[in-house]
Design a protein around this motif. Structure first.
Motif, PDB file in Angstrom:
ATOM      1  N   VAL A   1      66.647  17.933 -14.034  1.00 57.95           N
ATOM      2  CA  VAL A   1      65.475  18.264 -13.216  1.00 57.95           C
ATOM      3  C   VAL A   1      64.327  18.754 -14.101  1.00 57.95           C
ATOM      4  N   LEU A   2      64.647  19.616 -15.060  1.00 60.22           N
ATOM      5  CA  LEU A   2      63.607  20.154 -15.941  1.00 60.22           C
ATOM      6  C   LEU A   2      62.950  19.055 -16.777  1.00 60.22           C
ATOM      7  N   ALA A   3      63.720  18.058 -17.171  1.00 60.92           N
ATOM      8  CA  ALA A   3      63.181  16.991 -18.018  1.00 60.92           C
ATOM      9  C   ALA A   3      62.046  16.251 -17.329  1.00 60.92           C
ATOM     10  N   GLU A   4      62.075  16.172 -16.006  1.00 63.42           N
ATOM     11  CA  GLU A   4      61.001  15.512 -15.269  1.00 63.42           C
ATOM     12  C   GLU A   4      59.666  16.236 -15.452  1.00 63.42           C
ATOM     13  N   ARG A   5      59.735  17.500 -15.854  1.00 67.43           N
ATOM     14  CA  ARG A   5      58.520  18.285 -16.109  1.00 67.43           C
ATOM     15  C   ARG A   5      58.291  18.507 -17.602  1.00 67.43           C
ATOM     16  N   GLY A   6      59.051  17.793 -18.418  1.00 63.38           N
ATOM     17  CA  GLY A   6      58.890  17.939 -19.861  1.00 63.38           C
ATOM     18  C   GLY A   6      59.469  19.222 -20.408  1.00 63.38           C
ATOM     19  N   LEU A   7      60.444  19.791 -19.682  1.00 61.97           N
ATOM     20  CA  LEU A   7      61.018  21.080 -20.055  1.00 61.97           C
ATOM     21  C   LEU A   7      62.513  20.954 -20.321  1.00 61.97           C
ATOM     22  N   TRP A   8      63.106  22.048 -20.828  1.00 56.43           N
ATOM     23  CA  TRP A   8      64.489  21.995 -21.284  1.00 56.43           C
ATOM     24  C   TRP A   8      65.021  23.414 -21.433  1.00 56.43           C
ATOM     25  N   TRP A   9      66.263  23.628 -20.956  1.00 52.33           N
ATOM     26  CA  TRP A   9      66.980  24.870 -21.227  1.00 52.33           C
ATOM     27  C   TRP A   9      67.927  24.578 -22.374  1.00 52.33           C
ATOM     28  N   ALA A  10      67.767  25.255 -23.498  1.00 57.32           N
ATOM     29  CA  ALA A  10      68.362  24.821 -24.758  1.00 57.32           C
ATOM     30  C   ALA A  10      69.878  24.967 -24.873  1.00 57.32           C
ATOM     31  N   PRO A  11      70.550  25.976 -24.274  1.00 60.52           N
ATOM     32  CA  PRO A  11      71.995  26.084 -24.477  1.00 60.52           C
ATOM     33  C   PRO A  11      72.723  24.783 -24.155  1.00 60.52           C
ATOM     34  N   ASP A  12      73.634  24.388 -25.055  1.00 62.33           N
ATOM     35  CA  ASP A  12      74.229  23.058 -24.988  1.00 62.33           C
ATOM     36  C   ASP A  12      75.736  23.121 -25.234  1.00 62.33           C
ATOM     37  N   PRO A  13      76.492  23.812 -24.374  1.00 66.38           N
ATOM     38  CA  PRO A  13      77.948  23.810 -24.580  1.00 66.38           C
ATOM     39  C   PRO A  13      78.505  22.404 -24.436  1.00 66.38           C
ATOM     40  N   ALA A  14      79.620  22.139 -25.098  1.00 65.13           N
ATOM     41  CA  ALA A  14      80.232  20.816 -25.011  1.00 65.13           C
ATOM     42  C   ALA A  14      80.589  20.468 -23.570  1.00 65.13           C
ATOM     43  N   SER A  15      80.759  21.494 -22.730  1.00 54.63           N
ATOM     44  CA  SER A  15      81.094  21.294 -21.315  1.00 54.63           C
ATOM     45  C   SER A  15      79.852  21.220 -20.431  1.00 54.63           C
ATOM     46  N   ARG A  16      78.703  20.943 -20.993  1.00 56.05           N
ATOM     47  CA  ARG A  16      77.437  21.034 -20.235  1.00 56.05           C
ATOM     48  C   ARG A  16      77.437  20.163 -18.987  1.00 56.05           C
ATOM     49  N   ALA A  17      78.199  19.071 -18.973  1.00 61.45           N
ATOM     50  CA  ALA A  17      78.211  18.175 -17.814  1.00 61.45           C
ATOM     51  C   ALA A  17      79.000  18.748 -16.651  1.00 61.45           C
ATOM     52  N   ILE A  18      79.795  19.796 -16.887  1.00 63.12           N
ATOM     53  CA  ILE A  18      80.640  20.341 -15.824  1.00 63.12           C
ATOM     54  C   ILE A  18      80.555  21.861 -15.692  1.00 63.12           C
ATOM     55  N   SER A  19      79.981  22.551 -16.676  1.00 62.42           N
ATOM     56  CA  SER A  19      79.945  24.019 -16.615  1.00 62.42           C
ATOM     57  C   SER A  19      78.654  24.495 -15.959  1.00 62.42           C
ATOM     58  N   THR A  20      78.705  25.674 -15.329  1.00 61.09           N
ATOM     59  CA  THR A  20      77.556  26.195 -14.600  1.00 61.09           C
ATOM     60  C   THR A  20      76.741  27.165 -15.440  1.00 61.09           C
ATOM     61  N   VAL A  21      75.496  27.321 -15.059  1.00 61.26           N
ATOM     62  CA  VAL A  21      74.620  28.266 -15.749  1.00 61.26           C
ATOM     63  C   VAL A  21      75.171  29.689 -15.623  1.00 61.26           C
ATOM     64  N   GLY A  22      75.659  30.042 -14.428  1.00 63.50           N
ATOM     65  CA  GLY A  22      76.227  31.376 -14.256  1.00 63.50           C
ATOM     66  C   GLY A  22      77.420  31.612 -15.162  1.00 63.50           C
ATOM     67  N   GLY A  23      78.260  30.597 -15.297  1.00 58.43           N
ATOM     68  CA  GLY A  23      79.393  30.714 -16.196  1.00 58.43           C
ATOM     69  C   GLY A  23      78.968  30.787 -17.646  1.00 58.43           C
ATOM     70  N   ASN A  24      77.948  29.997 -18.008  1.00 59.61           N
ATOM     71  CA  ASN A  24      77.399  30.067 -19.362  1.00 59.61           C
ATOM     72  C   ASN A  24      76.952  31.488 -19.691  1.00 59.61           C
ATOM     73  N   ILE A  25      76.280  32.128 -18.722  1.00 62.84           N
ATOM     74  CA  ILE A  25      75.768  33.483 -18.950  1.00 62.84           C
ATOM     75  C   ILE A  25      76.910  34.496 -18.976  1.00 62.84           C
ATOM     76  N   ALA A  26      77.843  34.371 -18.058  1.00 62.04           N
ATOM     77  CA  ALA A  26      78.936  35.340 -17.970  1.00 62.04           C
ATOM     78  C   ALA A  26      79.803  35.351 -19.224  1.00 62.04           C
ATOM     79  N   THR A  27      79.943  34.187 -19.861  1.00 62.37           N
ATOM     80  CA  THR A  27      80.775  34.127 -21.069  1.00 62.37           C
ATOM     81  C   THR A  27      79.966  34.229 -22.349  1.00 62.37           C
ATOM     82  N   GLY A  28      78.631  34.215 -22.255  1.00 62.42           N
ATOM     83  CA  GLY A  28      77.816  34.196 -23.463  1.00 62.42           C
ATOM     84  C   GLY A  28      78.011  32.902 -24.229  1.00 62.42           C
ATOM     85  N   ALA A  29      77.950  31.783 -23.526  1.00 60.92           N
ATOM     86  CA  ALA A  29      78.295  30.481 -24.097  1.00 60.92           C
ATOM     87  C   ALA A  29      77.389  30.094 -25.255  1.00 60.92           C
TER      88      ALA A  29
END
Length: 457
Positions: free
Chosen positions: A120-148
């Protein structure tokens, strides 16, 4: 008391309270292979902040433990819910509440998948940089909770570097808004940073204010280099860093992991014993940086290929991203996560080889070579009781202590969860362990949030 808790949950939340056996069974485990000893009382599928607050008010009033869950992709057992506990799922909270291109921020709910947000962000030329290998299935909340972390950490930082604020619901149901929307903000203690990586022990993340970037201009360049052994490859990655070069991605695969992925993807088998570095540069100077990196790798014993084709580059990176599926074919794995100073990467691989010999175990390993974060996988035949054999834990103990001796840490991005509780005090020291434990009690006096995780008794 169980009946009373379920009645109160159903009276307040209706059909969002799920006691279907399949849902309860799913809530017992994450991707670590660890399972709780039994099923939780119920899974609450929260659809908004009010649902989370209602659940926690009931849990607090009845002293019922609560385990927050997202997509269940964690690798430390940190979101496994067990007997007598409520599994509070925020996976259904997926809204993007605000996007501010001028301020380079977005406000999102915790259940949105990392890759979906970036689409969605890419449509506006934007990007959230964190890139875990599980990015296609992991959630932002989980990324934050674990310090991914992920593949792009060395250049673009980890989740901690990309979050401006979080809204959390405390154990008693109160809602707190932490952090700020401005670039700068140092009012009071930095409670946002405290929540990042807290693994559900301080509160339930219900919204996050994220720091965005503009999409990087230009096409990336990808360098793949094979080396006769993993130590040489690790030393070459350190040489890239020492040369002042900063690729976006620098991933290392040892011989066993490389062979397993080639077998999974039906690729020609690599030279026996060979390790591989896959490096990607981006931005306006991608070509120049890739050429310089290729020269460093060649000078340090690598057989190098370089592509300017983004499609071919993604094909090369797909080898690294296929690591975990490939490990599943080798047997049962204990997936681990340690980090050492970048200069100590080669020495850590020496330690892994020693541990394999000393304990008679196989430990395929990949590493985010740009930041010294390694993922050793202990392979074993699963016993009938499903428990990790003592022999594997002894080898893991040896590995954790080796990382600490080299100035490293028990976990770079997966978190502590269940798997590493017993070693936490060894890294922190008794005084800091107690202080951190006391901090959790300030947020959660009854100790009902994710009990038994992170801090072992």
């Amino acid at each position: 008391m169980t009946v009373g808790v379920l009645e109160r949950l159903r009276n307040e939340l209706g059909d969002r309270v799920d006691t279907d056996p399949a849902a309860l069974e799913e809530a017992r485990a994450d991707k670590s292979g660890q399972r709780s000893p039994g099923a939780p009382l119920a899974v609450v599928h929260a659809s908004d902040v009010a649902d989370v607050q209602a659940t926690l008010r009931i849990a607090s009033a009845t002293a019922t433990p609560v385990v927050t869950r997202g997509a269940g992709t964690g690798l430390a057992g940190g979101a496994n819910a067990g007997p007598g506990e409520i599994a509070l799922s925020v996976r259904g909270m997926t809204r993007i509440l605000d996007v501010r291109p001028d301020d380079l921020l977005a406000v999102v709910e915790p259940g949105i998948v990392n890759a979906d947000l970036n689409a969605v962000l890419a449509e506006r030329g934007l990007w959230w940089a964190p890139d875990p290998a599980s990015r296609a299935i992991s959630t932002v909340g989980g990324n934050i909770a674990t310090g991914a972390g992920g593949l792009l950490c060395a250049k673009y930082g980890v989740v901690r570097d990309a979050v401006l604020g979080v809204d959390i619901v405390l154990a008693d149901g109160r809602l707190l808004s932490l952090g700020h929307r401005s670039v700068k903000g140092v009012t009071g203690l930095d409670l946002t940073s405290l929540v990042i990586g807290s693994e559900g022990t301080l509160g339930v993340i219900v919204r996050a204010t994220l720091k965005l970037r503009r999409l990087v201009p230009g096409a990336p360049c990808t360098v793949a280099a094979t080396f006769p052994d993993v130590r040489t490859a690790a030393a070459a990655s350190s040489a890239v860093t020492a040369a002042g070069l900063q690729p976006a991605i620098m991933e290392l695969m040892d011989a066993t992991s490389l062979e397993a992925v080639h077998r999974l993807l039906a690729l020609p088998m690599p030279t026996p014993g060979a390790a591989q570095l896959t490096i990607q540069t981006d931005g306006p100077a991608a070509d120049v940086e890739a050429d310089a990196i290729a020269a460093v790798l060649a000078a340090n014993g690598g057989t190098v290929s370089l592509t300017h084709d983004p499609v071919e580059g993604e094909r090369l990176l797909a080898v690294r991203r296929s690591f975990h599926p490939a490990m599943e074919r080798l047997g049962t794995t204990l997936i681990e996560d340690v980090a050492v100073p970048r200069s100590g990467l080669a020495e850590m691989f020496d330690e892994i080889a020693r541990i394999e010999r000393d304990h008679g175990v196989e430990i395929p390993t990949v590493a985010h070579a740009g930041d010294g974060n390694l993922h050793p996988n202990f392979v074993f035949d699963a016993p009938a009781d499903g428990e990790v054999p003592a022999k594997i834990w002894e080898a893991a103990d040896d590995l954790f202590r080796a990382a600490l001796r080299l100035g490293g840490t028990l976990t770079g991005e997966h978190g502590v969860g269940l798997l590493k509780r017993r070693w936490l005090a060894e890294e922190l020291g008794d005084d800091q362990w107690r202080l951190q434990r006391e901090i959790t009690r300030v947020f959660d006096p009854q100790g009902i949030l994710n009990p038994g995780k992170v801090f072992a008794p």
